[in-house]
Enzyme design. Structure first.
Site, short mmCIF file in Angstrom:
data_model
loop_
_atom_site.label_atom_id
_atom_site.label_comp_id
_atom_site.label_asym_id
_atom_site.label_seq_id
_atom_site.Cartn_x
_atom_site.Cartn_y
_atom_site.Cartn_z
N PHE A 154 1.40 -1.49 -0.02
CA PHE A 154 -0.19 -0.23 -0.03
C PHE A 154 1.02 1.18 0.22
O PHE A 154 1.85 1.65 1.07
CB PHE A 154 -1.52 0.48 0.99
N ASP A 239 9.36 2.92 1.83
CA ASP A 239 8.71 4.34 2.22
C ASP A 239 7.96 3.83 3.75
O ASP A 239 7.15 2.66 4.27
CB ASP A 239 7.39 3.21 1.34
N LYS A 268 2.28 10.97 7.38
CA LYS A 268 1.36 10.72 8.27
C LYS A 268 2.27 11.87 9.42
O LYS A 268 1.70 12.82 9.59
CB LYS A 268 1.21 9.78 8.38
C1 LIG Z 1 -0.81 5.66 4.63
C2 LIG Z 1 0.51 5.75 2.95
C3 LIG Z 1 0.25 6.31 2.43
C4 LIG Z 1 0.13 7.60 1.76
O1 LIG Z 1 0.03 8.62 2.18
P1 LIG Z 1 -1.16 9.63 2.09
O2 LIG Z 1 -0.72 10.89 2.64
O3 LIG Z 1 -2.77 9.17 2.23
O4 LIG Z 1 -1.59 10.45 0.36
C5 LIG Z 1 1.63 5.84 1.49
N1 LIG Z 1 2.96 4.94 1.96
C6 LIG Z 1 2.23 3.70 2.93
C7 LIG Z 1 3.17 3.13 3.39
C8 LIG Z 1 1.33 4.70 4.02
O5 LIG Z 1 0.59 3.71 4.68
#
Ligand SMILES: *Cc1c(COP(=O)(O)O)cnc(C)c1O
Length: 416
Positions: A154, A239, A268
């Site tokens: 994700f 990520d 985040k």
């Molecule tokens: C939440 C998330 C994203 C996307 O972040 P948004 O601010 O919702 O666009 C990307 N990678 C990971 C691992 C995430 O948990």
């Protein structure tokens, strides 16, 4: 007040909850299916709804609220900046950006930061950097760049990002899809090795797959990814948008794993639960490939975001949040593991971050979340019978214990 008037007041409040939910559902796009709770205010790890009922937040906005709701230092930084300067665009310098970028780079141990807003934008930015690096530095023929990702990933919701998702719901009917990605099983080094070819510019992975249910890879996986990408001259992009900034008991989960990626994606919690702030962090030989005019964002690096981001970095510099997450996390994992066999089939996690699988014969994850909410605990299911627990790191030990007690009670209730 008479008993009748009290009952009327309760009915009026219930109607208010219903009204707000109906309004959101009538006028809002139906891209979410929220629990039946209407938050009105919050402090620390606790959310209060429109009826004055309190709930322990065990989701922390998917780790965007790692440091708790309304953290005094973060709110103070935001309020002070609101009165000074909030937006200039990057057409001019602003006096908050430099300090934020330097302190963030030093915190992460890298040379350069590209500031953006949402997580998906950080991922998109990293994809562009990796492709440009591939063509300009590695010498990949134009248009041939490939990026290897993992099944179950994700990374956000843009059309390019969902192009390499294997979640049917996230992907179906949104094509045509962006080419240039290949997906391999997560945690499988042999599959990764086989997927890397001479046009591979990067491997993009979550150090722990959050949305997939807190999937922790084998201990040799991330070091193996680093060795392979170095050997084959491809970038390793981690990520850490959900795993980073304290959640796993470290500033970065890759540090727990003892590896140094080329690019680290943050989001985040970087915005302190106040404003969206994301970043690509790496060294100058990689991020430096992007030149003026080639990438940007109207809001990226704005003074308000930079002021809040700097305050977040200052919180993390002391190491207290990371230590607290590690200590509370050990306790949480221990208590949750004791519930395996009592309605839970598996517990995974690192730090204050747990993925728990409910026996699917007992209930769906959604049902467990509904029953928890009735008992004052807010959590979120992901994929069928899996629940994610990620309370704010400022949560009190006694409150954490109480939340696990509620889960234990819900499981007992479901077992009958
Ligand atoms: C939440 C998330 C994203 C996307 O972040 P948004 O601010 O919702 O666009 C990307 N990678 C990971 C691992 C995430 O948990």
């Amino acid at each position: 007040m008479s008993a009748g008037a009290g009952a009327d007041a309760i009915r009026a409040e219930a109607t208010r909850t219903e009204r707000v939910i109906e309004q959101a559902e009538r006028w809002g796009a139906h891209n979410y299916h929220p629990l039946h709770v209407v938050a009105a205010s919050a402090e620390g790890a606790w959310i209060t709804d429109v009826d004055g009922r309190r709930y322990l937040d065990c989701l922390a906005a998917y780790s965007a609220v790692n440091f708790g709701h309304g953290h005094p230092a973060l709110v103070a930084a935001a309020k002070a900046q609101l009165d000074r300067l909030t937006l200039t665009s990057r057409a001019f310098h602003n006096d908050r950006l430099g300090p934020f970028l330097e302190r963030l780079a030093r915190l992460v141990g890298k040379e350069m930061v590209l500031p953006m807003n949402t997580g998906a934008e950080a991922v998109e930015s990293a994809i562009k950097i990796a492709r440009a690096w591939g063509y300009r530095v590695k010498g990949v023929p134009t248009g041939k760049a490939r990026i290897v990702v993992a099944n179950g990933n994700f990374h956000g919701r843009t059309t390019t990002i969902i192009s390499f998702s294997d979640d049917a719901e996230a992907r179906a009917d949104f094509g045509p899809y962006t080419p240039g990605f290949v997906s391999v099983p997560y945690g499988d080094l042999a599959a990764l090795e086989a997927a890397i070819d001479e046009n591979t510019v990067a491997v993009l992975l979550e150090p722990i797959q959050g949305e997939a249910g807190i999937r922790v890879p084998p201990a040799d996986y991330l070091p193996g990814v680093r060795a392979l990408t170095t050997e084959r001259n491809a970038l390793f992009i981690a990520d850490e948008i959900q795993s980073g900034l304290g959640r796993t008991g470290a500033t970065l989960q890759v540090r727990n794993a003892g590896v140094e990626p080329d690019l680290i994606l943050l989001g985040k919690a970087l915005g302190g639960g106040i404003v969206p702030v994301s970043a690509v962090v790496g060294d100058a030989d990689v991020i430096g490939v992007i030149q003026p005019g080639q990438h940007g964002s109207t809001f990226g690096g704005n003074p308000l975001a930079a002021a809040v981001g700097l305050a977040v970095v200052e919180l993390l510099e002391t190491g207290d949040m990371q230590t607290r997450a590690r200590q509370l996390g050990e306790h949480l994992q221990q208590r949750l593991r004791a519930l395996v066999g009592q309605g839970l089939t598996e517990v995974r996690g690192v730090g204050l971050w747990a993925g728990i699988d409910v026996d699917p014969a007992l209930a769906s994850g959604r049902r467990v979340c509904e029953l928890l909410a009735e008992r004052g605990v807010l959590a979120k299911d992901t994929h069928g019978s899996t629940l994610r627990l990620a309370p704010p790191i400022v949560v009190e030990l006694a409150d954490l214990d109480w939340a696990v007690d509620q889960l234990e009670a819900v499981l007992a209730e479901l077992r009958g």
